[in-house]
Motif scaffolding. Structure first.
Motif, PDB file in Angstrom:
ATOM      1  N   THR A   4      26.172 -20.188  -7.361  1.00 41.08           N
ATOM      2  CA  THR A   4      26.380 -19.914  -6.040  1.00 41.08           C
ATOM      3  C   THR A   4      25.868 -18.494  -5.881  1.00 41.08           C
ATOM      4  OG1 THR A   4      28.811 -21.050  -6.309  1.00 41.08           O
ATOM      5  CG2 THR A   4      28.562 -19.032  -4.649  1.00 41.08           C
ATOM      6  N   LEU A   5      24.957 -18.297  -4.824  1.00 40.71           N
ATOM      7  CA  LEU A   5      24.269 -16.962  -4.737  1.00 40.71           C
ATOM      8  C   LEU A   5      24.021 -16.434  -3.358  1.00 40.71           C
ATOM      9  CD1 LEU A   5      20.863 -18.235  -6.639  1.00 40.71           C
ATOM     10  CD2 LEU A   5      23.022 -16.810  -7.500  1.00 40.71           C
ATOM     11  N   ASN A   6      24.351 -15.336  -2.934  1.00 39.07           N
ATOM     12  CA  ASN A   6      24.238 -14.652  -1.699  1.00 39.07           C
ATOM     13  C   ASN A   6      22.823 -14.547  -1.334  1.00 39.07           C
ATOM     14  OD1 ASN A   6      23.228 -12.173  -2.615  1.00 39.07           O
ATOM     15  ND2 ASN A   6      25.081 -11.333  -3.274  1.00 39.07           N
ATOM     16  N   PRO A   7      22.659 -14.291   0.059  1.00 39.48           N
ATOM     17  CA  PRO A   7      21.267 -14.355   0.347  1.00 39.48           C
ATOM     18  C   PRO A   7      20.245 -13.387  -0.472  1.00 39.48           C
ATOM     19  CG  PRO A   7      22.802 -14.266   2.304  1.00 39.48           C
ATOM     20  CD  PRO A   7      23.466 -14.029   1.013  1.00 39.48           C
ATOM     21  N   SER A   8      20.647 -12.104  -0.817  1.00 36.79           N
ATOM     22  CA  SER A   8      19.781 -11.398  -1.663  1.00 36.79           C
ATOM     23  C   SER A   8      19.498 -12.050  -3.047  1.00 36.79           C
ATOM     24  CB  SER A   8      20.536 -10.031  -1.860  1.00 36.79           C
ATOM     25  OG  SER A   8      19.682  -9.256  -2.724  1.00 36.79           O
ATOM     26  N   GLU A   9      20.526 -12.577  -3.728  1.00 35.86           N
ATOM     27  CA  GLU A   9      20.369 -13.233  -4.561  1.00 35.86           C
ATOM     28  C   GLU A   9      19.438 -14.502  -4.763  1.00 35.86           C
ATOM     29  OE1 GLU A   9      24.583 -12.219  -7.076  1.00 35.86           O
ATOM     30  OE2 GLU A   9      24.471 -13.788  -5.775  1.00 35.86           O
ATOM     31  N   LEU A  10      19.556 -15.298  -3.665  1.00 35.45           N
ATOM     32  CA  LEU A  10      18.762 -16.319  -3.327  1.00 35.45           C
ATOM     33  C   LEU A  10      17.417 -16.121  -3.326  1.00 35.45           C
ATOM     34  CD1 LEU A  10      20.866 -18.324  -0.808  1.00 35.45           C
ATOM     35  CD2 LEU A  10      20.044 -19.122  -2.920  1.00 35.45           C
ATOM     36  N   ARG A  11      17.084 -14.852  -2.647  1.00 40.03           N
ATOM     37  CA  ARG A  11      15.477 -14.396  -2.379  1.00 40.03           C
ATOM     38  C   ARG A  11      15.302 -13.892  -3.585  1.00 40.03           C
ATOM     39  NH1 ARG A  11      17.786 -11.710   2.051  1.00 40.03           N
ATOM     40  NH2 ARG A  11      18.063 -10.000   0.931  1.00 40.03           N
ATOM     41  N   ASP A  12      15.655 -13.263  -4.559  1.00 41.22           N
ATOM     42  CA  ASP A  12      15.654 -12.848  -6.117  1.00 41.22           C
ATOM     43  C   ASP A  12      15.234 -13.811  -7.001  1.00 41.22           C
ATOM     44  OD1 ASP A  12      15.093 -10.056  -6.264  1.00 41.22           O
ATOM     45  OD2 ASP A  12      16.907 -10.075  -7.577  1.00 41.22           O
ATOM     46  N   ARG A  13      16.392 -14.983  -6.808  1.00 46.28           N
ATOM     47  CA  ARG A  13      15.794 -16.070  -7.568  1.00 46.28           C
ATOM     48  C   ARG A  13      14.674 -16.719  -7.383  1.00 46.28           C
ATOM     49  NH1 ARG A  13      19.408 -21.832  -7.951  1.00 46.28           N
ATOM     50  NH2 ARG A  13      18.767 -21.595  -5.772  1.00 46.28           N
ATOM     51  N   GLN A  14      14.543 -16.979  -6.200  1.00 43.00           N
ATOM     52  CA  GLN A  14      13.128 -17.671  -5.716  1.00 43.00           C
ATOM     53  C   GLN A  14      11.885 -16.783  -6.259  1.00 43.00           C
ATOM     54  OE1 GLN A  14      12.525 -18.049  -1.430  1.00 43.00           O
ATOM     55  NE2 GLN A  14      11.123 -19.676  -1.750  1.00 43.00           N
ATOM     56  N   HIS A  15      12.141 -15.642  -5.946  1.00 43.94           N
ATOM     57  CA  HIS A  15      10.894 -14.580  -6.406  1.00 43.94           C
ATOM     58  C   HIS A  15      10.629 -14.683  -7.885  1.00 43.94           C
ATOM     59  CE1 HIS A  15       8.409 -11.190  -6.460  1.00 43.94           C
ATOM     60  NE2 HIS A  15       9.146 -10.429  -7.436  1.00 43.94           N
ATOM     61  N   PHE A  16      11.883 -14.598  -8.655  1.00 51.09           N
ATOM     62  CA  PHE A  16      11.501 -14.572 -10.237  1.00 51.09           C
ATOM     63  C   PHE A  16      11.059 -16.122 -10.458  1.00 51.09           C
ATOM     64  CE2 PHE A  16      13.762 -10.601 -10.026  1.00 51.09           C
ATOM     65  CZ  PHE A  16      12.886 -10.030 -10.669  1.00 51.09           C
ATOM     66  N   ASN A  17      11.654 -17.134  -9.962  1.00 54.65           N
ATOM     67  CA  ASN A  17      11.006 -18.231 -10.290  1.00 54.65           C
ATOM     68  C   ASN A  17       9.597 -18.495 -10.140  1.00 54.65           C
ATOM     69  OD1 ASN A  17      13.480 -19.541 -11.399  1.00 54.65           O
ATOM     70  ND2 ASN A  17      14.020 -20.261  -9.454  1.00 54.65           N
ATOM     71  N   GLN A  18       9.197 -18.009  -9.072  1.00 58.54           N
ATOM     72  CA  GLN A  18       7.509 -18.205  -8.441  1.00 58.54           C
ATOM     73  C   GLN A  18       6.828 -17.165  -9.444  1.00 58.54           C
ATOM     74  OE1 GLN A  18       7.908 -16.723  -4.553  1.00 58.54           O
ATOM     75  NE2 GLN A  18       7.998 -18.727  -3.801  1.00 58.54           N
TER      76      GLN A  18
END
Length: 261
Positions: A4-18
């Motif tokens: 469960t992630l808020n929009p900022s966390e979703l962007r951050d997770r995607q960024h660090f996954n990449q």
């Protein structure tokens, strides 16, 4: 595990996954390894006398879990948590022979990590990505023993020149997360006080080595020696620089104690 992630966390997770593999390289590259180890060791120094083979360390936002190696022999259990599945996969691969280390892909705001198990909660650069401190610390308090240490490393936000450099890097470097901030000493102390921490000690440090800890320079052994010189200089300055000049520093070392309130 569904996060469960808020929009900022979703962007951050995607960024660090990449960027996971590139991000992890900083812990091993010639131009950044020594600088990263230095600022981790400086941050951890006040709690080292309290660590032993019965200690449980909870490392939030652990990334590739460098601390699991740096502190090896000083804990009985290490729990690394990160919402980047790619970074957790790398951590598991890097530390597959370490039977005392375990890794969880989860959101530290809400995942269950055990009740009063952690003697130390380690946060090496996570808090400046956090949008809801109350939810974070309420959940961590369930896992931390009363009186457990919070040990954190965060960017300091008191030097206007450094803040401009960070702003410029956000604009130009696709590997640098835009969803982050820097803290003043007063600001981070207020956050921790409001969330029930005690014995709060905040030390600005790092005048020359931090840039080397963040960027892998394509300079081979030259980058290694430039970083070595910066670290050697900061080893001296971080011990003697007057309090009135510490506003110029890049980093904050944060030590506090959990309460059971």
């Amino acid at each position: 595990m569904e996060l469960t992630l808020n929009p900022s966390e979703l962007r951050d997770r995607q960024h660090f996954n990449q960027i996971a593999e590139h991000y992890a390289r900083k812990d091993f590259a010639l131009s950044s390894k020594e600088a990263r180890e230095y600022h981790s060791n400086f941050t951890l120094e006040p709690v080292l006398p309290f660590l032993n083979e019965s200690t449980c360390i909870l490392d939030i936002g652990c990334g590739p879990a460098t601390a699991a190696q740096l502190l090896k022999g000083r804990y009985g259990r290490y729990i690394g948590v990160d919402y980047s599945e790619e970074l957790i996969a790398l951590a598991r691969e890097f530390h597959k022979e370490n039977k005392r280390a375990e890794f969880i892909a989860g959101n530290v705001r809400e995942c269950s990590l055990g009740v009063h198990v952690a003697d130390v909660v380690l946060s090496m650069g996570l808090l400046h990505h956090v949008s809801d401190f109350e939810a974070l610390f309420n959940n961590l308090r369930k896992s931390a023993k009363p009186g457990a240490f919070l040990v954190a490393l965060e960017p300091a936000g008191s030097n206007p020149f450094l803040e401009f450099m960070r702003w410029a890097r956000k604009k130009m470097d696709p590997l640098y997360s835009a969803d982050q901030r820097a803290f003043s000493v007063r600001e981070i102390k207020e956050i921790l006080t409001q969330n029930g921490f005690k014995d709060i000690e905040i030390t600005p440090f790092g005048l020359f080595h931090p840039p080397f800890a963040q960027i892998v320079l394509p300079l081979g052994s030259l980058g290694k020696w430039l970083a070595h010189g910066a670290v050697k200089l900061d080893r001296f300055l971080d011990q003697v620089i007057p309090q009135g000049l510490r506003w110029m520093c890049w980093n904050l070392r944060i030590i506090a104690r959990f309460t059971n309130v």
